[in-house]
Design a protein around this motif. Structure first.
Motif, PDB file in Angstrom:
ATOM      1  N   ASP A  54       0.837  -1.190   0.000  1.00  0.00           N
ATOM      2  CA  ASP A  54       0.000   0.000   0.000  1.00  0.00           C
ATOM      3  C   ASP A  54       0.879   1.250   0.000  1.00  0.00           C
ATOM      4  N   ALA A  55       0.265   2.406   0.158  1.00  0.00           N
ATOM      5  CA  ALA A  55       1.002   3.672   0.103  1.00  0.00           C
ATOM      6  C   ALA A  55       2.043   3.797   1.210  1.00  0.00           C
ATOM      7  N   GLU A  56       1.803   3.161   2.360  1.00  0.00           N
ATOM      8  CA  GLU A  56       2.764   3.212   3.472  1.00  0.00           C
ATOM      9  C   GLU A  56       3.876   2.174   3.333  1.00  0.00           C
ATOM     10  N   GLY A  57       3.782   1.301   2.346  1.00  0.00           N
ATOM     11  CA  GLY A  57       4.788   0.263   2.141  1.00  0.00           C
ATOM     12  C   GLY A  57       4.452  -1.050   2.823  1.00  0.00           C
ATOM     13  N   ARG A  58       3.238  -1.180   3.331  1.00  0.00           N
ATOM     14  CA  ARG A  58       2.813  -2.407   4.007  1.00  0.00           C
ATOM     15  C   ARG A  58       2.318  -3.426   2.987  1.00  0.00           C
ATOM     16  N   VAL A  59       2.698  -4.664   3.190  1.00  0.00           N
ATOM     17  CA  VAL A  59       2.252  -5.726   2.294  1.00  0.00           C
ATOM     18  C   VAL A  59       0.735  -5.846   2.405  1.00  0.00           C
ATOM     19  N   GLU A  60       0.065  -5.916   1.256  1.00  0.00           N
ATOM     20  CA  GLU A  60      -1.404  -5.912   1.237  1.00  0.00           C
ATOM     21  C   GLU A  60      -2.039  -7.292   1.379  1.00  0.00           C
ATOM     22  N   SER A  61      -1.406  -8.323   0.846  1.00  0.00           N
ATOM     23  CA  SER A  61      -2.016  -9.651   0.799  1.00  0.00           C
ATOM     24  C   SER A  61      -1.144 -10.682   1.517  1.00  0.00           C
ATOM     25  N   MET A  62      -1.782 -11.457   2.410  1.00  0.00           N
ATOM     26  CA  MET A  62      -1.022 -12.491   3.100  1.00  0.00           C
ATOM     27  C   MET A  62      -0.558 -13.565   2.119  1.00  0.00           C
ATOM     28  N   ILE A  63      -1.371 -13.878   1.119  1.00  0.00           N
ATOM     29  CA  ILE A  63      -0.997 -14.903   0.145  1.00  0.00           C
ATOM     30  C   ILE A  63       0.256 -14.468  -0.617  1.00  0.00           C
ATOM     31  N   GLU A  64       0.296 -13.211  -1.048  1.00  0.00           N
ATOM     32  CA  GLU A  64       1.483 -12.722  -1.751  1.00  0.00           C
ATOM     33  C   GLU A  64       2.691 -12.663  -0.824  1.00  0.00           C
ATOM     34  N   PHE A  65       2.468 -12.249   0.418  1.00  0.00           N
ATOM     35  CA  PHE A  65       3.551 -12.187   1.397  1.00  0.00           C
ATOM     36  C   PHE A  65       4.113 -13.587   1.635  1.00  0.00           C
ATOM     37  N   LEU A  66       3.214 -14.544   1.803  1.00  0.00           N
ATOM     38  CA  LEU A  66       3.623 -15.928   2.013  1.00  0.00           C
ATOM     39  C   LEU A  66       4.350 -16.474   0.791  1.00  0.00           C
ATOM     40  N   GLY A  67       3.815 -16.173  -0.389  1.00  0.00           N
ATOM     41  CA  GLY A  67       4.468 -16.623  -1.619  1.00  0.00           C
ATOM     42  C   GLY A  67       5.866 -16.041  -1.779  1.00  0.00           C
ATOM     43  N   ALA A  68       6.004 -14.748  -1.535  1.00  0.00           N
ATOM     44  CA  ALA A  68       7.312 -14.104  -1.655  1.00  0.00           C
ATOM     45  C   ALA A  68       8.297 -14.667  -0.638  1.00  0.00           C
ATOM     46  N   ALA A  69       7.829 -14.910   0.583  1.00  0.00           N
ATOM     47  CA  ALA A  69       8.710 -15.451   1.623  1.00  0.00           C
ATOM     48  C   ALA A  69       9.142 -16.884   1.295  1.00  0.00           C
ATOM     49  N   ILE A  70       8.217 -17.686   0.780  1.00  0.00           N
ATOM     50  CA  ILE A  70       8.568 -19.062   0.413  1.00  0.00           C
ATOM     51  C   ILE A  70       9.525 -19.076  -0.772  1.00  0.00           C
ATOM     52  N   ILE A  71       9.267 -18.235  -1.760  1.00  0.00           N
ATOM     53  CA  ILE A  71      10.177 -18.156  -2.914  1.00  0.00           C
ATOM     54  C   ILE A  71      11.570 -17.735  -2.460  1.00  0.00           C
ATOM     55  N   ALA A  72      11.644 -16.744  -1.584  1.00  0.00           N
ATOM     56  CA  ALA A  72      12.947 -16.288  -1.078  1.00  0.00           C
ATOM     57  C   ALA A  72      13.658 -17.395  -0.304  1.00  0.00           C
ATOM     58  N   THR A  73      12.901 -18.144   0.486  1.00  0.00           N
ATOM     59  CA  THR A  73      13.488 -19.233   1.283  1.00  0.00           C
ATOM     60  C   THR A  73      13.996 -20.357   0.390  1.00  0.00           C
ATOM     61  N   VAL A  74      13.210 -20.745  -0.585  1.00  0.00           N
ATOM     62  CA  VAL A  74      13.623 -21.825  -1.497  1.00  0.00           C
ATOM     63  C   VAL A  74      14.818 -21.380  -2.343  1.00  0.00           C
ATOM     64  N   PHE A  75      14.792 -20.139  -2.810  1.00  0.00           N
ATOM     65  CA  PHE A  75      15.915 -19.619  -3.590  1.00  0.00           C
ATOM     66  C   PHE A  75      17.204 -19.641  -2.762  1.00  0.00           C
ATOM     67  N   THR A  76      17.112 -19.203  -1.520  1.00  0.00           N
ATOM     68  CA  THR A  76      18.288 -19.214  -0.648  1.00  0.00           C
ATOM     69  C   THR A  76      18.741 -20.637  -0.367  1.00  0.00           C
ATOM     70  N   PHE A  77      17.791 -21.555  -0.211  1.00  0.00           N
ATOM     71  CA  PHE A  77      18.139 -22.960   0.002  1.00  0.00           C
ATOM     72  C   PHE A  77      18.935 -23.508  -1.180  1.00  0.00           C
ATOM     73  N   VAL A  78      18.486 -23.187  -2.389  1.00  0.00           N
ATOM     74  CA  VAL A  78      19.194 -23.653  -3.590  1.00  0.00           C
ATOM     75  C   VAL A  78      20.602 -23.050  -3.637  1.00  0.00           C
ATOM     76  N   LEU A  79      20.727 -21.765  -3.297  1.00  0.00           N
ATOM     77  CA  LEU A  79      22.063 -21.145  -3.242  1.00  0.00           C
ATOM     78  C   LEU A  79      22.955 -21.826  -2.206  1.00  0.00           C
ATOM     79  N   LEU A  80      22.396 -22.106  -1.035  1.00  0.00           N
ATOM     80  CA  LEU A  80      23.167 -22.796   0.005  1.00  0.00           C
ATOM     81  C   LEU A  80      23.614 -24.176  -0.463  1.00  0.00           C
ATOM     82  N   ALA A  81      22.712 -24.893  -1.122  1.00  0.00           N
ATOM     83  CA  ALA A  81      23.068 -26.227  -1.634  1.00  0.00           C
ATOM     84  C   ALA A  81      24.203 -26.118  -2.652  1.00  0.00           C
ATOM     85  N   GLY A  82      24.134 -25.112  -3.517  1.00  0.00           N
ATOM     86  CA  GLY A  82      25.208 -24.909  -4.492  1.00  0.00           C
ATOM     87  C   GLY A  82      26.530 -24.569  -3.839  1.00  0.00           C
ATOM     88  N   ILE A  83      26.498 -23.703  -2.846  1.00  0.00           N
ATOM     89  CA  ILE A  83      27.718 -23.347  -2.116  1.00  0.00           C
ATOM     90  C   ILE A  83      28.272 -24.563  -1.392  1.00  0.00           C
TER      91      ILE A  83
END
Length: 143
Positions: free
Chosen positions: A15-44
């Motif tokens: 929203d205008a204050e920078g707050r995440v509007e949707s829990m589904i999108e927030f959850l999706g972004a957090a899961i994508i970030a976690t899985v992406f980091t997991f893949v990077l860790l596995a590669g390292i």
């Protein structure tokens, strides 16, 4: 010299204050970030396992929550000035961490630390998003 407008991320929508509007999108972004980091860790870990005597999977999988934590900090800062922001944050972090530790303890000891920690970190991220998003809107709403 002109001031450049700050580039706002498009996902999750805010929203205008920078707050995440949707829990589904927030959850999706957090899961994508976690899985992406997991893949990077596995590669390292695979890279280091090839150059040392360590076995693959010995790196701590809990580090996969790092990118998701940046999302959490951004949303926390967007709620500045809101009553009970800090207690909601502390409660969400503590309960999510306890959940993650429970998941980690429930997994077999034979599992690689990378996989066990990654699953525990993923559980932590999911629980945190649900608790924070719900809690800040119920308890921290402005009068």
């Amino acid at each position: 010299m002109k001031e450049e407008a700050a580039v706002k991320p498009k996902f999750p929508t805010r929203d205008a204050e920078g707050r995440v509007e949707s829990m589904i999108e927030f959850l999706g972004a957090a899961i994508i970030a976690t899985v992406f980091t997991f893949v990077l860790l596995a590669g390292i870990d695979l890279l280091f396992a090839g150059f040392s005597t360590d076995e693959f999977g010995s790196i701590n999988g809990w580090m996969c929550v790092v990118l998701a934590a940046f999302l959490f900090v951004d949303d926390f800062k967007a709620w500045a000035g809101t009553r009970f922001r800090v207690p909601v944050f502390i409660a969400a972090v503590l309960l999510a961490t306890v959940t993650g530790l429970g998941v980690n303890a429930a997994l077999p000891d034979e599992w690689l630390p990378l996989l066990a920690g990654g699953l525990a970190g993923l559980a932590t991220v999911i629980i945190y998003v649900v608790l924070w998003f719900t809690g800040i809107r119920l308890i921290g709403r402005e009068d």
